[in-house]
Enzyme design. Structure first.
Site, PDB file in Angstrom:
ATOM      1  CD  GLN A 162      -2.813   0.970   2.507  1.00 43.09           C
ATOM      2  OE1 GLN A 162      -2.322   1.317   3.575  1.00 43.09           O
ATOM      3  NE2 GLN A 162      -4.055   0.545   2.400  1.00 43.09           N
ATOM      4  N   GLY A 163       0.700   2.096  -1.000  1.00 43.95           N
ATOM      5  CA  GLY A 163       1.433   3.361  -1.059  1.00 43.95           C
ATOM      6  C   GLY A 163       0.491   4.531  -0.835  1.00 43.95           C
ATOM      7  CB  SER A 179       1.386   6.985   4.927  1.00 41.52           C
ATOM      8  OG  SER A 179       0.242   6.555   5.608  1.00 41.52           O
ATOM      9  CB  SER A 202       3.231  -3.600   5.414  1.00 38.97           C
ATOM     10  OG  SER A 202       3.051  -2.777   6.533  1.00 38.97           O
ATOM     11  CD  GLU A 212      -6.855  -0.277   7.167  1.00 39.38           C
ATOM     12  OE1 GLU A 212      -5.800  -0.382   7.771  1.00 39.38           O
ATOM     13  OE2 GLU A 212      -7.098   0.631   6.345  1.00 39.38           O
TER      14      GLU A 212
END
Lengths: 382, 297
Positions: free
Chosen positions: A128-129, A131, A163, A246
């Site tokens: 996941q990109g 933040s 992550s 989520e």
């Protein structure tokens, strides 16, 4: 209000238990936490077993390759796999719980056909990109730029807290496509290949000493326009779909795990005499009540979501209480094990890892803002 | 699993909430709507419903901060088949045995430290009125101990277990309703009270106080519902613990949100706190709940 299984649920649970009983002893030993390629191989092999047995994408819609079962069946799956000590979703987390459901909801038929089957079969890993160094809680302030150049976007910027970046094939990426629009309206969602030229991954060492996540540096990375999900500048709405998933059931199995941990700690405390300490005994009792109630809250939220079709805001209440209770559990564990808490053992690793819970996936302060403003209707401050 | 309210349960909840909003019903009205006959079997003139319906009703009674011997009267009817007004009291580990609303009562259900139960006619108790902290819950101090006689139920008897468990759970339901009420009151005040040119509810310091109040109240409510469905002793103890915490801390925070007004008699916030304190000791108190939970670990 019913808590017991329907006949169909009991049947599903029974068959799953049987399958887990047969399958888990065949699994190889879990890899070392620092061995990323080993972890990827282990997690994807587990996903492949789930796929072959018909347990992959249980809660995904049928036309996305899933089984389309209701959330209560999915909850049984999470409960039983946790109870049996099955592997966690691990490196498949973003694909199965963020990117996949988002593609299933927002993707074109071609995108669904390209991206979803490899996730379900454990062939492709996503990261996941979202933040950035200057866009954390204020995610919509993200500045990674994407400029249209023919049939591609040219992306430049940096991402953080990613992550599984070291072993991922794809990245669900949020970029700014219109710097002049209000901040929520100039964002676009892209699927970026992690082996594209210009992508640099730099692992970040956590306070636990491990490299659980990484920074991404993007230097004129070309992403085909066809890998854009939803319309240009509509990425914020697309992302909110993901985030509601989520907060739905993502932490459900951990609530089950914590109930078990409290009982394990109590057994340890009984064995080493710590249980004779009234204060400690009562703290364990309080945690036991809290985790039981949190599991019930998951069941409540899931039942409500099943009836209403979307995960509700109850997830924020759960996240707030769960992350803080979990940290208290680790502090109590440290008191039970005594001097061992100063050694770099498994309890310590959990205690250190647990410090991220009130920060990751929306800090506790952001959760309180959500509860106050969206659930209680308090006004936004100036 | 379908852990949410059924249509009938929703109607029951809405009906009671409407009846209890902004007015204090008489005891006769509460009897007429069947608050104390919810779980009495239909052939015996009751509604034949279960513990989940009873906790929904008592949650509404708690939200309305109703006075009177609510829990004892319901439990005496459902668990012992006794008509009339009753209250359940537990002999405390410290301090005197106090009975609320004694002159109104027909029966007193006394739970002893060994979990045995004595069902006594209220007139059999030698008691003195004492000034109570909660003005809507007058108290009598029992002098000279609990008299023998009445109907004793030894430790472990199903009647003794059921009275203790039901009283604890229904009191937890009252507290869950009271906790929700503290959130409503705090939020309503925070939206209208203006300082520094904006409603105080726009300040994060106040918002986070309210958010935590809601989180505690929601967790307690779900814990109470789940305990009513499972009937499990460990879950009942946990639900009471969480509901007490939600009500007492909720009332404290509600008072804090009200600032100086909260400290006045007129603002009535103190009534929420005083009732939360009273109900915290009723059924099973914190120490007892923690010991039950620890015993299961």
């Amino acid at each position: 209000m019913k808590l017991g299984d329907t006949p169909a649920e009991a049947d599903f649970r029974g068959r799953l238990r049987e399958w887990l009983g047969k399958t888990l002893p065949e699994l190889p030993a879990a890899p070392d936490p620092g061995d990323w390629p080993g972890r990827r191989a282990y997690d994807t092999a587990w996903q492949r077993r789930l796929f072959d047995a018909g347990y992959a994408g249980l809660h995904w819609p049928v036309d996305a390759g899933g089984k389309g079962v209701g959330p209560s069946m999915h909850l049984i799956f999470l409960e039983e796999t946790e109870r049996a000590g099955a592997p966690y979703v691990g490196a498949n987390f973003v694909g199965l719980l963020h990117a996949g459901p988002t593609v299933a909801t927002e993707g074109t038929p071609e995108q669904r056909a390209r991206f979803l089957p490899p996730i379900l079969r454990g062939e492709e890993i996503w990261c996941q990109g979202f933040s950035e160094p200057d866009a954390g809680s204020d995610l919509a302030a993200l500045r990674t730029r994407a400029v249209r150049d023919g049939d591609a976007y040219v992306v430049t910027g940096s991402k953080i807290w990613t992550s599984h970046a070291e072993v991922a094939d794809w990245c669900e990426l949020l970029v700014r496509t219109d710097p002049d629009a209000p901040k929520h309206r100039g964002i676009t969602w892209l699927a970026m290949r992690m082996d594209a030229p210009g992508v640099t991954v730099r692992p970040l060492r956590t306070l636990a000493g491990t490299t659980e996540f990484a920074e991404l540096f993007l230097d004129e990375v070309r992403v085909p326009v066809g890998d854009r999900l939803g319309a240009e500048n509509d990425g914020w709405r697309v992302t909110m779909v993901t985030l509601s998933f989520e907060r739905g059931t993502a932490f459900a199995s951990e609530a089950v795990a914590c109930r078990r941990e409290v009982r394990r700690l109590a057994r340890l405390a009984r064995a080493d005499g710590a249980f004779d300490d009234l204060e400690l005994r009562r703290e364990l009792a309080l945690l036991s009540a809290e985790f039981t109630a949190l599991w019930r809250l998951v069941q409540w939220n899931v039942s409500e979501a099943a009836a209403r079709g979307v995960p509700g805001a109850g997830g924020s209440v759960f996240k707030l209480r769960f992350s803080e209770a979990r940290q208290r559990l680790h502090d109590v564990a440290a008191r039970v094990v005594g001097a061992d808490a100063l050694l770099d053992g498994p309890w310590t690793a959990q205690r250190l890892q647990g410090l991220s819970y009130t920060i990751a996936a929306g800090t506790s302060q952001i959760q309180r803002n959500i509860v106050a403003q969206r659930l209680l209707g308090l006004p936004k401050g100036r | 699993m379908e852990f949410r309210l059924t249509e009938d349960q929703r109607r029951l909840q809405a009906g009671l909430r409407e009846l209890l909003t902004d007015r204090q019903p008489t005891w006769a009205e509460l009897t007429d709507v069947g608050l104390f006959q919810l779980r009495v079997p239909e052939p015996d003139g009751g509604l034949g419903l279960g513990l989940p319906e009873a906790v929904l009703a008592f949650e509404e009674a708690g939200r309305a901060v109703l006075p009177g011997p609510l829990v004892g009267t319901e439990v005496a009817a459902a668990a012992l088949g006794l008509g009339g007004r009753a209250e359940v009291v537990r002999v405390p580990s410290r301090g005197p045995l106090l009975v609320p609303d004694l002159p109104e009562l027909d029966h007193v259900l006394v739970l002893h430290p060994d979990d045995s139960l004595a069902v006594l006619p209220a007139a059999a108790l030698d008691a003195t009125p004492v000034r109570a902290v909660d003005p809507d819950r007058p108290l009598w101090r029992v002098d000279g101990g609990v008299p023998p006689g009445g109907h004793p139920f030894a430790t472990g008897r199903p009647e003794a277990r059921r009275v203790a468990a039901d009283a604890t759970l229904l009191t937890a339901a009252l507290q869950a309703g009271l906790a929700a009420r503290t959130v409503t009151e705090a939020v309503a005040y925070a939206r209208t009270r203006t300082q520094f040119g904006q409603p105080i509810g726009a300040f994060q310091a106040v918002q986070h106080l309210c958010a935590d109040m809601l989180a505690r109240a929601e967790l307690a409510r779900v814990a109470v519902y789940a305990a009513a469905v499972s009937g499990d002793a460990e879950e009942i103890a946990g639900a009471k613990l969480l509901a007490d915490e939600a009500a007492v801390r909720g009332a404290r925070d509600c008072l804090q949100v009200h600032g100086g007004m909260g400290f006045t008699w007129e603002a009535r916030v103190h009534r929420l706190l005083k009732r939360a304190w009273a109900w915290e000791q009723a059924g099973a108190d914190r120490e007892r709940c923690l010991d039950v939970l620890a015993g299961h670990l």
